[in-house]
Write a protein that holds these residues in place. Structure first.
Motif, mmCIF file in Angstrom:
data_model
loop_
_atom_site.group_PDB
_atom_site.id
_atom_site.type_symbol
_atom_site.label_atom_id
_atom_site.label_comp_id
_atom_site.label_asym_id
_atom_site.label_seq_id
_atom_site.Cartn_x
_atom_site.Cartn_y
_atom_site.Cartn_z
ATOM 1 N N GLU A 79 0.860 -1.178 0.000
ATOM 2 C CA GLU A 79 0.000 0.000 0.000
ATOM 3 C C GLU A 79 0.908 1.243 0.000
ATOM 4 O O GLU A 79 1.689 1.434 0.924
ATOM 5 C CB GLU A 79 -0.903 -0.019 1.244
ATOM 6 N N HIS A 81 0.703 4.424 0.626
ATOM 7 C CA HIS A 81 0.671 5.373 1.737
ATOM 8 C C HIS A 81 1.517 4.895 2.912
ATOM 9 O O HIS A 81 1.980 5.699 3.714
ATOM 10 C CB HIS A 81 -0.773 5.579 2.216
ATOM 11 N N ASP A 82 1.710 3.576 3.024
ATOM 12 C CA ASP A 82 2.412 3.006 4.173
ATOM 13 C C ASP A 82 3.904 2.824 3.942
ATOM 14 O O ASP A 82 4.611 2.352 4.822
ATOM 15 C CB ASP A 82 1.812 1.632 4.529
ATOM 16 N N THR A 233 -14.267 2.611 0.182
ATOM 17 C CA THR A 233 -13.524 2.480 1.429
ATOM 18 C C THR A 233 -12.959 3.818 1.869
ATOM 19 O O THR A 233 -13.127 4.236 3.010
ATOM 20 C CB THR A 233 -12.373 1.467 1.273
ATOM 21 N N HIS A 234 -12.240 4.508 0.965
ATOM 22 C CA HIS A 234 -11.712 5.828 1.313
ATOM 23 C C HIS A 234 -11.836 6.763 0.114
ATOM 24 O O HIS A 234 -12.140 6.348 -0.998
ATOM 25 C CB HIS A 234 -10.271 5.740 1.825
ATOM 26 N N SER A 255 -7.246 9.108 3.878
ATOM 27 C CA SER A 255 -6.365 8.003 4.255
ATOM 28 C C SER A 255 -7.121 6.684 4.252
ATOM 29 O O SER A 255 -8.190 6.564 4.856
ATOM 30 C CB SER A 255 -5.790 8.226 5.659
ATOM 31 N N PRO A 256 -6.571 5.643 3.588
ATOM 32 C CA PRO A 256 -7.263 4.358 3.525
ATOM 33 C C PRO A 256 -7.291 3.615 4.850
ATOM 34 O O PRO A 256 -8.057 2.668 5.015
ATOM 35 C CB PRO A 256 -6.448 3.579 2.486
ATOM 36 N N GLU A 257 -6.461 4.037 5.803
ATOM 37 C CA GLU A 257 -6.393 3.338 7.078
ATOM 38 C C GLU A 257 -7.296 3.970 8.138
ATOM 39 O O GLU A 257 -7.386 3.468 9.256
ATOM 40 C CB GLU A 257 -4.946 3.324 7.591
ATOM 41 N N GLU A 283 -11.061 -1.998 -1.985
ATOM 42 C CA GLU A 283 -9.929 -2.023 -2.902
ATOM 43 C C GLU A 283 -8.990 -3.180 -2.604
ATOM 44 O O GLU A 283 -9.114 -3.843 -1.569
ATOM 45 C CB GLU A 283 -9.184 -0.692 -2.858
ATOM 46 N N VAL A 286 -5.922 -2.808 0.474
ATOM 47 C CA VAL A 286 -6.315 -2.478 1.845
ATOM 48 C C VAL A 286 -7.345 -3.501 2.317
ATOM 49 O O VAL A 286 -8.123 -4.021 1.524
ATOM 50 C CB VAL A 286 -6.915 -1.054 1.924
ATOM 51 N N SER A 287 -7.355 -3.781 3.601
ATOM 52 C CA SER A 287 -8.305 -4.743 4.161
ATOM 53 C C SER A 287 -9.741 -4.372 3.808
ATOM 54 O O SER A 287 -10.130 -3.201 3.856
ATOM 55 C CB SER A 287 -8.157 -4.798 5.688
ATOM 56 N N ASP A 288 -10.533 -5.385 3.457
ATOM 57 C CA ASP A 288 -11.935 -5.160 3.099
ATOM 58 C C ASP A 288 -12.877 -5.327 4.291
ATOM 59 O O ASP A 288 -14.088 -5.313 4.137
ATOM 60 C CB ASP A 288 -12.354 -6.117 1.980
#
Length: 338
Positions: A79, A81-82, A233-234, A255-257, A283, A286-288
């Motif tokens: 991911e 962003h991470d 999700t985001h 942010s996806p988190e 997506e 990222v975790s669903d």
């Protein structure tokens, strides 16, 4: 030719073991390609390009063609962003002839690139106009929602998700803006490597034509739908939604988190019923878990809407255009395109 480092294939291969993952624009050079390079005075060398993550890698490979060797800082499946850079990986940025990145997506990368001081460093965000998107930016839920958000609950929710609304870096999900970036990348490669300017110019035209066709497909495919609202999700699809007259409702923020507040989940349930939303999109990188929880809570289906931040075995397509075409098909189905 401008004075710059031209890294032969053998030298590049040796450097890859130190940290960067190389993704070449081509699977290899044919004898005729090698002869062409030698004829151009490059002695088999290519422009060493480092891309921050897949959307930048795609443009570098497609526009650079056989005249570049492209390495990406973000491995497939990670991911973006991470991403955290190792010491050696960050140090190797200084060995690049050309760096292409998107400021605001990866803070660690932004910092390392600034420290590297490479002359030909291009920020894709500077090649188009960025806007603000978030869970509520530019969307009016109606008077009944205004009543629901009155007082303390409204303040709590604003802090939870509207506070994350800011400058949106997800420009590549709008084919029109991505084409603007492509033109800027092409021009910058011409400047960095003027000997091959004609090739870069030709390849840029091809990429822009491909993106223009993609834009037309989205415009036609989403022109007449039963609903204009989709839940993700985001907030990655703000530019896409704005371009094609849709409304993005995100579970989290930019942010996806980010985790949604109970108030936000309650609001999404109301929006889904009011706007006849039948699908919650998640997506691939990222975790669903959260998306499936929200969908189950509201009796909705789930499907993939890929932000195209990386290509993996789970991607519904081999490259940017194919994945975006899959996204279009998913949106047409979820929105009830006619």
């Amino acid at each position: 030719m401008n004075v710059r480092r031209l890294i032969p294939t053998a030298a590049l291969a040796g450097s890859l073991t130190l940290g960067l993952v190389a993704l070449s624009a081509l699977s290899g050079c044919s004898p005729s390609d090698a002869a062409d390079d030698a004829g151009g005075g490059k002695s088999g060398g290519k422009l060493a390009v480092v891309a921050s993550f897949y959307p930048m890698q795609y443009l570098a490979e497609e526009i650079g063609g056989r005249h570049v060797d492209v390495s990406t800082l973000t491995k497939p499946g990670v991911e973006p962003h991470d991403l955290e850079l190792g010491t050696r990986q960050a140090a190797q940025l200084g060995e690049a002839d050309y760096i292409l990145y998107l400021k605001g997506i990866q803070p660690a990368v932004d910092e390392a690139i600034s420290a590297a001081g490479v002359k030909n460093t291009v920020d894709a965000a500077s090649l188009t106009t960025l806007e603000k998107h978030g869970a509520e930016v530019g969307h009016d839920h109606g008077d009944e929602h205004a009543d629901e958000h009155a007082g303390e609950e409204h303040a709590e929710e604003d802090h939870a998700h509207e506070g994350e609304a800011g400058t949106d870096p997800h420009i590549w999900l709008d084919p029109v803006k991505y084409a603007e970036v492509a033109k800027g990348v092409g021009a910058s490669l011409e400047k960095a490597d003027p000997d091959n300017a004609a090739a870069y110019r030709k390849n840029t035209t091809t990429v822009v034509e491909r993106l223009t066709a993609l834009d037309s497909a989205f415009e036609q495919g989403l022109a007449d739908t039963a609903t204009k609202t989709f839940i993700t999700t985001h907030s990655a699809f703000g530019y896409l939604a704005e371009r094609y007259g849709l409304t993005q409702e995100s579970i989290a923020g930019i942010s996806p988190e980010s985790e949604p507040s109970p108030a936000r989940i309650k609001e999404l349930r109301t929006i889904a019923a009011k706007d006849k939303v039948g699908t919650v999109f998640f997506e691939t990188l990222v975790s669903d878990r959260t998306a499936k929880t929200v969908a189950a809570d509201s009796g909705l289906k789930t499907d993939v809407l890929d932000p195209v931040e990386g290509i993996t075995d789970k991607s519904k397509g081999a490259d940017y255009v194919e994945v975006m075409e899959s996204n279009l098909a998913a949106l047409e189905k979820a929105l009830g395109a006619k």
